[in-house]
Design a protein around this motif. Structure first.
Motif, PDB file in Angstrom:
ATOM      1  N   UNK A   1      -5.746   2.961   8.733  1.00  0.00           N
ATOM      2  CA  UNK A   1      -4.333   2.751   8.982  1.00  0.00           C
ATOM      3  C   UNK A   1      -3.538   3.841   8.313  1.00  0.00           C
ATOM      4  N   UNK A   2      -2.297   4.038   8.712  1.00  0.00           N
ATOM      5  CA  UNK A   2      -1.419   5.007   8.084  1.00  0.00           C
ATOM      6  C   UNK A   2      -0.197   4.301   7.533  1.00  0.00           C
ATOM      7  N   UNK A  77      -4.687   6.142   2.603  1.00  0.00           N
ATOM      8  CA  UNK A  77      -4.264   5.157   3.600  1.00  0.00           C
ATOM      9  C   UNK A  77      -4.252   3.745   3.036  1.00  0.00           C
ATOM     10  N   UNK A  78      -5.238   3.430   2.187  1.00  0.00           N
ATOM     11  CA  UNK A  78      -5.298   2.111   1.556  1.00  0.00           C
ATOM     12  C   UNK A  78      -4.654   2.172   0.181  1.00  0.00           C
ATOM     13  N   UNK A  79      -3.963   1.128  -0.238  1.00  0.00           N
ATOM     14  CA  UNK A  79      -3.359   1.119  -1.577  1.00  0.00           C
ATOM     15  C   UNK A  79      -4.419   1.334  -2.652  1.00  0.00           C
ATOM     16  N   UNK A  80      -4.028   2.060  -3.713  1.00  0.00           N
ATOM     17  CA  UNK A  80      -4.972   2.397  -4.772  1.00  0.00           C
ATOM     18  C   UNK A  80      -4.491   1.862  -6.109  1.00  0.00           C
ATOM     19  N   UNK A 249       0.925   7.868  -8.410  1.00  0.00           N
ATOM     20  CA  UNK A 249       2.382   7.934  -8.578  1.00  0.00           C
ATOM     21  C   UNK A 249       3.107   7.052  -7.565  1.00  0.00           C
ATOM     22  N   UNK A 250       2.359   6.382  -6.712  1.00  0.00           N
ATOM     23  CA  UNK A 250       2.880   5.493  -5.669  1.00  0.00           C
ATOM     24  C   UNK A 250       1.648   4.765  -5.147  1.00  0.00           C
ATOM     25  N   UNK A 251       1.780   3.555  -4.619  1.00  0.00           N
ATOM     26  CA  UNK A 251       0.585   2.838  -4.150  1.00  0.00           C
ATOM     27  C   UNK A 251      -0.294   3.615  -3.178  1.00  0.00           C
ATOM     28  N   UNK A 252       0.268   4.621  -2.492  1.00  0.00           N
ATOM     29  CA  UNK A 252      -0.525   5.396  -1.537  1.00  0.00           C
ATOM     30  C   UNK A 252      -0.612   6.880  -1.904  1.00  0.00           C
ATOM     31  N   UNK A 253      -0.167   7.256  -3.094  1.00  0.00           N
ATOM     32  CA  UNK A 253      -0.095   8.682  -3.441  1.00  0.00           C
ATOM     33  C   UNK A 253      -0.690   8.952  -4.819  1.00  0.00           C
TER      34      UNK A 253
END
Length: 301
Positions: A1-2, A77-80, A249-253
């Motif tokens: 997913x994106x 793509x997936x939260x980390x 630094x962000x759930x996806x970054x």
């Protein structure tokens, strides 16, 4: 997913700029990069809808000052996990489990020439020691060896030293890492003993590279080339010599920031920006055939 959800770029940029200022191996460059990010934020350059597009724009700006390919804002793509390095670790573990521990191919070619492919990366040594030892021990009986790094995107410097240890006869100084502000340095040496059998330091050895070969995989090729131990065949590599760590630094970054620089004891420099230059340049798709032919000729002689 994106990820296409609207996000606020300011917190991401503020965190990334602070990390660069605090951690980047070159403090003077860090100030320039952090200033550029804040300037671009103020100009509205990062007013985009999704994390993936923000990662692309910020990475271009991070690398625009000195071309450091390890300095990145990576999209996941997936939260980390918010824990340091957790994003990269989760992705690594998935790749490890689906690649036979980083040695997905062991092949015997005509003439008693073995091929060991190391991909997609050189995984942390505590994971990879067993599968790599098994593959390299089997290959130790070959008359010549081809190590295929064409699809390898980097990994653990300790694993580089581990692999080199199977391809040399004695303990050898491979590399020195110099950390931020010259506060300390750390030498990397091949191991005096290895589990299993060594291929050793005298039989013909070839290393295959591509323009995708990166980071620790480049170090492996560069170390063996500078020692005169291996012939590098293929394409010039990507050119990333600075070891880095990652921060969410962000759930996806994830911001990945180099904290050191490698200095080879033979060349007294590294492959940053230039890549590893092959001894036998050729298209990556032809590299295995070229190396095989070279090995057959060498053994015949």
């Amino acid at each position: 997913m994106t990820t296409s959800t609207k996000l606020l770029p300011a917190p991401v940029i503020d965190k990334t700029a602070r990390l660069v200022t605090e951690q980047y191996v070159f403090p003077e460059i860090a100030e320039q990069v952090a200033g550029l990010l804040q300037q671009r934020l103020a100009e509205g350059a990062y007013d985009v809808d999704g994390a993936e597009e923000l990662a692309r724009l910020v990475t271009a700006d991070l690398q625009s000052v000195n071309g450091d390919r390890h300095l990145r804002l990576k999209h996941h793509a997936d939260p980390v996990s918010p824990k340091q390095g957790a994003a990269s670790l989760d992705a690594m573990r998935r790749d490890f489990d689906t690649s036979l521990g980083g040695a997905p191919r062991l092949q015997l070619l005509d003439g008693g020439i073995a091929v060991v492919e190391l991909a997609p990366m050189l995984f942390p040594l505590e994971w990879a020691a067993e599968p790599l030892s098994a593959a390299l021990t089997l290959a130790s009986r070959a008359q010549a060896l081809i190590v295929d790094l064409r699809a390898n995107r980097g990994g653990d410097p300790d694993t580089v030293a581990f692999v080199c240890s199977y391809l040399l006869d004695q303990r050898t100084h491979l590399n020195t890492m110099h950390w931020r502000n010259g506060e300390r340095s750390e030498q990397s040496w091949s191991l005096p003993h290895v589990p299993g059998a060594r291929f050793g330091g005298s039989k013909p050895l070839y290393v295959l590279t591509s323009d995708s070969t990166f980071s620790a995989a480049e170090e492996l090729a560069y170390n063996l080339q500078q020692l005169g131990r291996a012939t590098v065949v293929g394409e010039r590599t990507r050119g990333g010599a600075h070891p880095c760590k990652g921060w969410t630094v962000h759930p996806h970054l994830e911001a990945t920031i180099p904290m050191g620089r490698a200095i080879n004891p033979v060349s007294h420099t590294n492959w940053e920006g230039t890549g590893v230059q092959p001894d036998i340049p050729c298209a990556t798709t032809d590299a295995l055939d070229h190396a095989h032919a070279l090995a057959l000729t060498r053994l015949a002689d």
